[in-house]
Design a protein around this motif. Structure first.
Motif, PDB file in Angstrom:
ATOM      1  N   CYS A 101       7.321  65.910  69.312  1.00 27.24           N
ATOM      2  CA  CYS A 101       7.740  64.596  68.825  1.00 27.24           C
ATOM      3  C   CYS A 101       8.863  64.039  69.671  1.00 27.24           C
ATOM      4  O   CYS A 101       9.809  64.749  69.997  1.00 27.24           O
ATOM      5  CB  CYS A 101       8.165  64.650  67.363  1.00 27.24           C
ATOM      6  SG  CYS A 101       8.358  62.975  66.702  1.00 27.24           S
ATOM      7  N   GLY A 126       3.360  64.790  65.455  1.00 32.12           N
ATOM      8  CA  GLY A 126       4.591  64.123  65.841  1.00 32.12           C
ATOM      9  C   GLY A 126       4.239  62.990  66.797  1.00 32.12           C
ATOM     10  O   GLY A 126       3.073  62.805  67.147  1.00 32.12           O
ATOM     11  N   GLU A 127       5.213  62.234  67.235  1.00 30.52           N
ATOM     12  CA  GLU A 127       4.922  61.174  68.208  1.00 30.52           C
ATOM     13  C   GLU A 127       4.863  61.830  69.591  1.00 30.52           C
ATOM     14  O   GLU A 127       5.852  61.923  70.299  1.00 30.52           O
ATOM     15  CB  GLU A 127       5.960  60.060  68.118  1.00 30.52           C
ATOM     16  CG  GLU A 127       5.871  59.318  66.795  1.00 30.52           C
ATOM     17  CD  GLU A 127       6.563  57.953  66.811  1.00 30.52           C
ATOM     18  OE1 GLU A 127       6.982  57.508  67.894  1.00 30.52           O
ATOM     19  OE2 GLU A 127       6.694  57.363  65.724  1.00 30.52           O
ATOM     20  N   LYS A 139      10.701  61.597  68.600  1.00 30.93           N
ATOM     21  CA  LYS A 139      11.684  60.998  67.707  1.00 30.93           C
ATOM     22  C   LYS A 139      12.599  62.052  67.090  1.00 30.93           C
ATOM     23  O   LYS A 139      12.339  63.245  67.154  1.00 30.93           O
ATOM     24  CB  LYS A 139      10.977  60.194  66.622  1.00 30.93           C
ATOM     25  CG  LYS A 139      10.350  58.932  67.184  1.00 30.93           C
ATOM     26  CD  LYS A 139      10.504  57.767  66.261  1.00 30.93           C
ATOM     27  CE  LYS A 139      10.151  56.483  66.987  1.00 30.93           C
ATOM     28  NZ  LYS A 139       9.228  55.673  66.195  1.00 30.93           N
ATOM     29  N   ASN A 140      13.666  61.529  66.476  1.00 35.26           N
ATOM     30  CA  ASN A 140      14.704  62.426  65.982  1.00 35.26           C
ATOM     31  C   ASN A 140      15.080  62.116  64.534  1.00 35.26           C
ATOM     32  O   ASN A 140      16.259  62.182  64.173  1.00 35.26           O
ATOM     33  CB  ASN A 140      15.932  62.285  66.891  1.00 35.26           C
ATOM     34  CG  ASN A 140      16.444  63.647  67.350  1.00 35.26           C
ATOM     35  OD1 ASN A 140      15.967  64.694  66.892  1.00 35.26           O
ATOM     36  ND2 ASN A 140      17.438  63.645  68.221  1.00 35.26           N
ATOM     37  N   CYS A 141      14.099  61.798  63.712  1.00 33.16           N
ATOM     38  CA  CYS A 141      14.359  61.478  62.300  1.00 33.16           C
ATOM     39  C   CYS A 141      15.203  62.608  61.690  1.00 33.16           C
ATOM     40  O   CYS A 141      14.871  63.789  61.862  1.00 33.16           O
ATOM     41  CB  CYS A 141      13.039  61.327  61.550  1.00 33.16           C
ATOM     42  SG  CYS A 141      11.880  60.198  62.360  1.00 33.16           S
ATOM     43  N   TYR A 159      15.693  64.014  58.880  1.00 29.17           N
ATOM     44  CA  TYR A 159      15.238  64.956  57.857  1.00 29.17           C
ATOM     45  C   TYR A 159      14.177  65.937  58.355  1.00 29.17           C
ATOM     46  O   TYR A 159      13.832  66.880  57.673  1.00 29.17           O
ATOM     47  CB  TYR A 159      14.645  64.163  56.672  1.00 29.17           C
ATOM     48  CG  TYR A 159      13.783  62.997  57.118  1.00 29.17           C
ATOM     49  CD1 TYR A 159      12.466  63.174  57.515  1.00 29.17           C
ATOM     50  CD2 TYR A 159      14.324  61.700  57.192  1.00 29.17           C
ATOM     51  CE1 TYR A 159      11.704  62.111  57.960  1.00 29.17           C
ATOM     52  CE2 TYR A 159      13.561  60.625  57.643  1.00 29.17           C
ATOM     53  CZ  TYR A 159      12.247  60.845  58.029  1.00 29.17           C
ATOM     54  OH  TYR A 159      11.497  59.782  58.482  1.00 29.17           O
ATOM     55  N   CYS A 160      13.626  65.694  59.547  1.00 28.42           N
ATOM     56  CA  CYS A 160      12.361  66.337  59.900  1.00 28.42           C
ATOM     57  C   CYS A 160      12.532  67.570  60.789  1.00 28.42           C
ATOM     58  O   CYS A 160      13.233  67.533  61.799  1.00 28.42           O
ATOM     59  CB  CYS A 160      11.471  65.317  60.599  1.00 28.42           C
ATOM     60  SG  CYS A 160       9.876  65.990  61.088  1.00 28.42           S
ATOM     61  N   ILE A 214      10.475  68.954  62.825  1.00 30.23           N
ATOM     62  CA  ILE A 214       9.907  68.951  64.183  1.00 30.23           C
ATOM     63  C   ILE A 214      10.484  67.822  65.033  1.00 30.23           C
ATOM     64  O   ILE A 214       9.922  67.453  66.061  1.00 30.23           O
ATOM     65  CB  ILE A 214       8.349  68.928  64.175  1.00 30.23           C
ATOM     66  CG1 ILE A 214       7.799  67.677  63.504  1.00 30.23           C
ATOM     67  CG2 ILE A 214       7.798  70.174  63.486  1.00 30.23           C
ATOM     68  CD1 ILE A 214       6.273  67.510  63.705  1.00 30.23           C
ATOM     69  N   ARG A 215      11.626  67.271  64.602  1.00 30.08           N
ATOM     70  CA  ARG A 215      12.331  66.256  65.418  1.00 30.08           C
ATOM     71  C   ARG A 215      12.623  66.839  66.797  1.00 30.08           C
ATOM     72  O   ARG A 215      12.771  68.053  66.951  1.00 30.08           O
ATOM     73  CB  ARG A 215      13.622  65.849  64.710  1.00 30.08           C
ATOM     74  CG  ARG A 215      14.610  66.984  64.545  1.00 30.08           C
ATOM     75  CD  ARG A 215      15.602  66.706  63.423  1.00 30.08           C
ATOM     76  NE  ARG A 215      16.426  65.529  63.679  1.00 30.08           N
ATOM     77  CZ  ARG A 215      17.531  65.524  64.379  1.00 30.08           C
ATOM     78  NH1 ARG A 215      18.004  66.635  64.920  1.00 30.08           N
ATOM     79  NH2 ARG A 215      18.208  64.412  64.546  1.00 30.08           N
TER      80      ARG A 215
HETATM   81 FE1  SF4 Z   1      10.008  61.521  62.632  1.00 32.71          FE
HETATM   82 FE2  SF4 Z   1       7.333  61.978  62.266  1.00 32.71          FE
HETATM   83 FE3  SF4 Z   1       8.620  62.860  64.477  1.00 32.71          FE
HETATM   84 FE4  SF4 Z   1       9.142  64.010  62.160  1.00 32.71          FE
HETATM   85  S1  SF4 Z   1       7.180  64.016  63.195  1.00 32.71           S
HETATM   86  S2  SF4 Z   1      10.666  63.382  63.722  1.00 32.71           S
HETATM   87  S3  SF4 Z   1       8.991  62.260  60.743  1.00 32.71           S
HETATM   88  S4  SF4 Z   1       8.323  60.708  63.858  1.00 32.71           S
END
Ligand code: SF4
Ligand code: SAH
Length: 347
Positions: A63, A109-110, A65-67, A69-70, A72-73
């Motif tokens: 992924c 993930g992205e 991204k760095n959300c 809560y997640c 796998i960020r």
């Molecule tokens: Fe965000 Fe989805 Fe990546 Fe988790 S998998 S960090 S929720 S975009």
């Protein structure tokens, strides 16, 4: 006061935000039992006895991204990354189809490896080999990409807005924008996708007022599907040490979402079953939910798709999972849908 609100539900008048906050605050078991039975009645009336099964394939945990809560960020360097090959994905879809699934959900993930060319190729191959509806849950892409994936054969898209509290949204998402996410959800609908969104219940900083606003947002966006699960704390994230969302609040939010949206497809989520392994899924199906998304990801990858800890049923393969869940549904006196389970909102 409470009596008036229940009267409104029974006569199908629209609930306002204040009503929803009152209902989200209920704690008395008799009041809760009444609320849940009204939600169950609404489910029966608008979406019937069928439970729709969607086979979930978690095909990559990379992924960008760095959300906050997640698990796998991108910032979690302890996460062991994997990416299924095209061949593995096609075999998994075929296994799901043979088990009886009429929908498969591709989630990841992205992951930038899956360029638009790779995605459209994959979608076309799936549609060529299998007679299934296809849902994507792969995060944010360009409008053009969404269009091309739809043209390639994808039917549905899941993208939660997570919270309608804009300040909270911005705090939790260092690389996303609330307005942009709302724009994407509207665009997906315009393109022709059946659109699912949703939230986490109990994400740190969320209030009951926020949850009430979220529920009204589901209705405003005319969502085909609404996924609602409790927030579960993952220790390799910035939210380490925060409390999990509660099962009770998740139940109330699901019940009210059924009452407010009436026709939306609502899953009994895996996150809920994780916090309440004994009967969380069953109860959700008895207070508004009508969908289950059993995991069909090959066993060797399941443990690595570590969005939150101790995901339910890591350790059971696609076949065991399917049989266990089908048995549970039939034992409740509900039916398992054998059609694609397309949205009822389609004219
Ligand atoms: Fe965000 Fe989805 Fe990546 Fe988790 S998998 S960090 S929720 S975009
Ligand atoms: N990357 C895609 C799909 C994978 S994440 C996306 O973000 O849309 C799918 C969902 O998992 C997210 O929308 C979020 O609501 C949920 N999720 C992530 N971390 C979670 C956690 N710690 N507890 C509960 N749900 C979580």
């Amino acid at each position: 006061m409470l009596k008036e609100i229940f009267h409104k539900i029974e006569h199908e008048y629209n609930l306002n935000k204040e009503n929803l906050v009152t209902l989200l605050s209920l704690e008395n078991p008799d009041d809760l039992a009444l609320l849940f039975s009204l939600a169950d009645r609404c489910r029966r009336k608008y979406v019937g006895e069928d439970v729709h099964l969607r086979g979930l394939i978690e095909f990559s945990n990379y992924c960008r991204k760095n959300c906050h809560y997640c698990g796998i960020r991108r910032g979690n360097q302890k996460a062991q990354r994997y990416r299924m090959t095209k061949k593995e994905i096609l075999i998994t879809v075929s296994t799901a189809e043979k088990l009886g699934y009429k929908t498969v959900v591709l989630q990841s993930g992205e992951d930038t490896y899956f360029t638009i060319e790779r995605m459209t190729d994959l979608i076309k191959e799936i549609k060529k080999q299998s007679d299934v509806a296809l849902t994507l849950s792969i995060g944010e892409r360009s409008n053009e990409d969404y269009q091309r994936m739809y043209q390639a054969g994808a039917n549905r898209f899941l993208l939660r807005f997570e919270t309608s509290n804009q300040d909270l949204y911005q705090k939790l998402h260092p690389d996303s924008n609330y307005e942009e996410r709302m724009t994407i959800l509207r665009r997906l609908k315009e393109i022709g996708y059946q659109v699912g969104s949703g939230i986490m219940v109990g994400i740190p900083g969320q209030t009951k007022e926020d949850l009430a606003a979220d529920i009204l947002k589901f209705k405003e966006l005319e969502l085909d599907m609404v996924g609602i699960g409790p927030y579960i704390c993952h220790q390799n994230t910035p939210l380490v040490g925060s409390p999990n969302g509660t099962v009770e609040m998740t139940f109330k939010t699901i019940a009210l979402t059924r009452i407010v949206t009436r026709t939306a497809y609502i899953p009994a989520t895996t996150a809920l079953a994780t916090l309440s392994p004994k009967d969380g899924r069953k109860k959700a199906l008895q207070l508004g939910a009508n969908v289950v998304m059993p995991n069909v990801t090959p066993l060797k990858y399941q443990a690595f798709y570590d969005i939150y800890p101790a995901k339910e049923y890591s350790g059971e393969d696609a076949e065991q999972n399917y049989h266990k869940i089908s048995k549970e549904i039939l034992a409740m006196g509900r039916l398992i849908s054998h059609d694609y389970g397309h949205s009822l909102m389609i004219p």
